[in-house]
Design a protein around this motif. Structure first.
Motif, short mmCIF file in Angstrom:
data_model
loop_
_atom_site.label_atom_id
_atom_site.label_comp_id
_atom_site.label_asym_id
_atom_site.label_seq_id
_atom_site.Cartn_x
_atom_site.Cartn_y
_atom_site.Cartn_z
N PRO A 1 0.80 -1.23 0.00
CA PRO A 1 0.00 0.00 0.00
C PRO A 1 0.83 1.28 0.00
O PRO A 1 0.38 2.31 -0.49
CB PRO A 1 -0.84 -0.12 1.28
N TYR A 2 2.04 1.22 0.54
CA TYR A 2 2.87 2.41 0.56
C TYR A 2 3.39 2.74 -0.85
O TYR A 2 3.46 3.91 -1.24
CB TYR A 2 4.03 2.22 1.53
N THR A 3 3.74 1.72 -1.62
CA THR A 3 4.17 1.96 -2.99
C THR A 3 2.99 2.39 -3.86
O THR A 3 3.14 3.21 -4.77
CB THR A 3 4.83 0.71 -3.59
N VAL A 4 1.80 1.85 -3.57
CA VAL A 4 0.61 2.27 -4.31
C VAL A 4 0.33 3.74 -4.05
O VAL A 4 0.01 4.51 -4.97
CB VAL A 4 -0.61 1.41 -3.91
N ALA A 5 0.45 4.17 -2.79
CA ALA A 5 0.24 5.57 -2.45
C ALA A 5 1.26 6.46 -3.15
O ALA A 5 0.92 7.53 -3.68
CB ALA A 5 0.32 5.75 -0.93
N ALA A 6 2.52 6.03 -3.17
CA ALA A 6 3.56 6.81 -3.85
C ALA A 6 3.28 6.90 -5.35
O ALA A 6 3.52 7.94 -5.98
CB ALA A 6 4.93 6.17 -3.61
N HIS A 7 2.76 5.81 -5.92
CA HIS A 7 2.41 5.78 -7.34
C HIS A 7 1.35 6.84 -7.65
O HIS A 7 1.45 7.57 -8.64
CB HIS A 7 1.90 4.38 -7.67
N VAL B 1 -3.54 12.33 2.59
CA VAL B 1 -4.32 11.56 3.55
C VAL B 1 -5.32 10.67 2.81
O VAL B 1 -5.63 9.56 3.25
CB VAL B 1 -5.04 12.50 4.54
N GLY B 2 -5.81 11.13 1.67
CA GLY B 2 -6.71 10.30 0.87
C GLY B 2 -6.04 9.01 0.42
O GLY B 2 -6.69 7.95 0.38
N THR B 3 -4.74 9.07 0.12
CA THR B 3 -4.03 7.84 -0.26
C THR B 3 -3.91 6.89 0.93
O THR B 3 -3.91 5.67 0.77
CB THR B 3 -2.63 8.15 -0.80
N VAL B 4 -3.82 7.45 2.15
CA VAL B 4 -3.77 6.61 3.35
C VAL B 4 -5.13 5.93 3.56
O VAL B 4 -5.20 4.76 3.94
CB VAL B 4 -3.38 7.44 4.59
N VAL B 5 -6.22 6.68 3.32
CA VAL B 5 -7.55 6.09 3.41
C VAL B 5 -7.66 4.89 2.48
O VAL B 5 -8.14 3.82 2.85
CB VAL B 5 -8.64 7.13 3.07
N THR B 6 -7.18 5.07 1.25
CA THR B 6 -7.23 3.98 0.28
C THR B 6 -6.35 2.81 0.71
O THR B 6 -6.74 1.64 0.60
CB THR B 6 -6.77 4.49 -1.10
N ALA C 1 -5.55 1.91 3.67
CA ALA C 1 -6.06 1.22 4.86
C ALA C 1 -7.44 0.63 4.63
O ALA C 1 -7.91 -0.19 5.43
CB ALA C 1 -6.11 2.18 6.05
N GLY C 2 -8.11 1.05 3.54
CA GLY C 2 -9.49 0.65 3.29
C GLY C 2 -9.63 -0.72 2.67
O GLY C 2 -8.65 -1.46 2.49
N PRO C 3 -10.86 -1.07 2.30
CA PRO C 3 -11.15 -2.43 1.85
C PRO C 3 -10.75 -2.72 0.41
O PRO C 3 -10.67 -3.89 0.03
CB PRO C 3 -12.67 -2.53 2.01
N HIS C 4 -10.52 -1.70 -0.41
CA HIS C 4 -10.20 -1.95 -1.83
C HIS C 4 -8.69 -2.15 -1.98
O HIS C 4 -7.94 -1.21 -2.25
CB HIS C 4 -10.69 -0.79 -2.70
N ALA C 5 -8.26 -3.40 -1.81
CA ALA C 5 -6.83 -3.69 -1.83
C ALA C 5 -6.25 -3.75 -3.23
O ALA C 5 -5.04 -3.67 -3.41
CB ALA C 5 -6.57 -5.03 -1.11
N GLY C 6 -7.11 -3.94 -4.24
CA GLY C 6 -6.63 -3.96 -5.61
C GLY C 6 -6.52 -5.35 -6.20
O GLY C 6 -6.27 -5.50 -7.39
N ILE D 1 -2.38 -0.79 5.12
CA ILE D 1 -1.79 0.11 6.12
C ILE D 1 -2.47 -0.14 7.46
O ILE D 1 -3.71 -0.10 7.54
CB ILE D 1 -1.96 1.58 5.69
N PRO D 2 -1.72 -0.40 8.51
CA PRO D 2 -2.32 -0.81 9.80
C PRO D 2 -2.94 0.35 10.57
O PRO D 2 -2.49 0.71 11.67
CB PRO D 2 -1.13 -1.43 10.54
N LEU D 3 -3.96 0.95 10.02
CA LEU D 3 -4.69 2.03 10.65
C LEU D 3 -6.18 1.77 10.52
O LEU D 3 -6.62 1.08 9.59
CB LEU D 3 -4.34 3.39 10.01
N ASP D 4 -6.96 2.33 11.41
CA ASP D 4 -8.41 2.25 11.32
C ASP D 4 -8.85 3.18 10.19
O ASP D 4 -8.77 4.40 10.33
CB ASP D 4 -9.05 2.66 12.64
N TRP D 5 -9.28 2.60 9.07
CA TRP D 5 -9.56 3.42 7.89
C TRP D 5 -10.72 4.39 8.13
O TRP D 5 -10.77 5.48 7.53
CB TRP D 5 -9.83 2.54 6.67
N GLU D 6 -11.64 4.07 9.03
CA GLU D 6 -12.74 4.98 9.30
C GLU D 6 -12.25 6.23 10.03
O GLU D 6 -12.70 7.35 9.75
CB GLU D 6 -13.82 4.28 10.11
N ASN D 7 -11.30 6.06 10.95
CA ASN D 7 -10.72 7.23 11.63
C ASN D 7 -9.93 8.10 10.67
O ASN D 7 -9.98 9.34 10.73
CB ASN D 7 -9.82 6.78 12.78
#
Length: 332
Positions: A144-150, A200-205, A207-212, A220-226
């Motif tokens: 997810p970190y490389t996806v966010a960087a992408h 922050v939107g990339t972090v939501v993605t 941590a969220g359910p759409h893993a790809g 990402i080990p965070l509560d995506w709702e928070n």
């Protein structure tokens, strides 16, 4: 067709851009359209990349640069996911073509504008870097970190393309501010918070359910709702700053250009916010998540246009045969 000598052919091989520039002078409208085409393709590659993710096709081609260890292209055994992922890879070549056209058009414009050509080349190198990063994303299994960087690198590409599109309608003289320094600082704060909103939107993605992909993909080990709530707070800050900037521009009797661009941003933000809330309360349907990604691109472009509208540069038209050289204030 003019005769091409052996010396001409050698020159074309050594410096093809200079060779084309010496034989073609595009109209200003052609250069603007080339820059716009590069911007549109930069947005389209983000949207189609989102489609890859939202259809679970992120590993449709499980390796890179080939689609499989034995095949450069997708195979029938890989199904629709392979087609979607490989199609997105192929779209990168269309993006390269659009950026290449923008570079050639900028290089061929008379008089030659080094700053405009450099913006085209900046896009090219960002595209190349993001293509390699996209390969890394596949090789590390959609980390997810490389996806966010992408995605963030694609956002940088959109920024450079937007600036180039604006600069095609301006000259190369030093910019003249249309508003005071405090207003410009306020606009820069708006840009900074918008960058934070997108990040922050990339972090939501992440941590969220759409893993790809349908397989087990690291999140990402965070509560995506928070994180989503933080994203919403930042969005409201951007909306508030935009409205405040519009109010200040109105109070100082700013030109219509900055006022119109700020109004446009406000409307885009309202639409994006509506999509964001609807997708949150409907459990993130893929179509709305994709629309939100597209909206993110529009918000970023609109924000940059606000910043660029706060100054102007005289536009100098080329002195071509049968034409006179004249200067006009650029229209923002």
């Amino acid at each position: 067709m003019p005769n091409v000598t052996r010396a001409d052919a050698a020159h074309a091989v050594r410096n093809p851009l200079a060779f084309v520039a010496g034989r073609w002078t595009p109209a200003p409208r052609t250069v603007r359209r080339a820059a716009l085409a590069a911007l549109v393709m930069a947005v389209l590659i983000v949207v189609t990349g989102g489609a890859v993710r939202l259809t679970g096709s992120g590993l449709g081609c499980p390796t890179w640069p080939k689609c499989t260890d034995d095949s450069l292209t997708t195979t029938s055994a890989m199904g629709v996911h392979g087609v979607i992922e490989f199609g997105n890879r192929m779209l990168t070549y269309v993006l390269c073509a659009a950026v290449g056209w923008a570079i050639v058009a900028a290089r061929s414009q008379k008089p030659y504008r080094r700053s405009l050509t450099r913006l085209g080349w900046a896009q090219f190198w960002v595209v190349m870097g993001n293509a390699v990063l996209g390969g890394v994303v596949v090789l590390v299994g959609l980390n997810p970190y490389t996806v966010a960087a992408h995605f963030l690198l694609s956002t940088a590409l959109i920024a450079v393309a937007t600036v180039m599109w604006q600069r095609t309608r301006e000259g190369d003289d030093a910019p003249r501010p249309l508003v005071g320094e405090p207003v410009r600082q306020m606009a820069w704060i708006l840009v900074g918070v918008t960058v934070l909103l997108i990040a922050v939107g990339t972090v939501v993605t992440g941590a969220g359910p759409h893993a790809g992909d349908s397989s087990e993909v690291e999140r990402i080990p965070l509560d995506w709702e928070n994180v989503t709530k933080l994203h919403a707070v930042l969005a409201w800050i951007v909306v508030t700053l935009t409205f405040a900037l519009w109010f200040v521009l109105k109070a100082v009797d700013a030109p219509k250009g900055p006022l119109h661009r700020t109004r446009d941003l406000f409307l885009v933000l309202l639409a994006q916010g509506a999509v964001g809330y609807v997708q949150y309360f409907t459990d993130l349907p893929e179509i709305l998540v994709g629309a939100h990604m597209f909206g993110s691109c529009l918000v970023w472009i609109a924000t940059l246009r606000v910043l660029l509208a706060l100054r102007e540069r005289p536009e100098v038209l080329a002195d071509l045969p049968g034409q006179s050289t004249r200067s006009a204030l650029s229209r923002t």
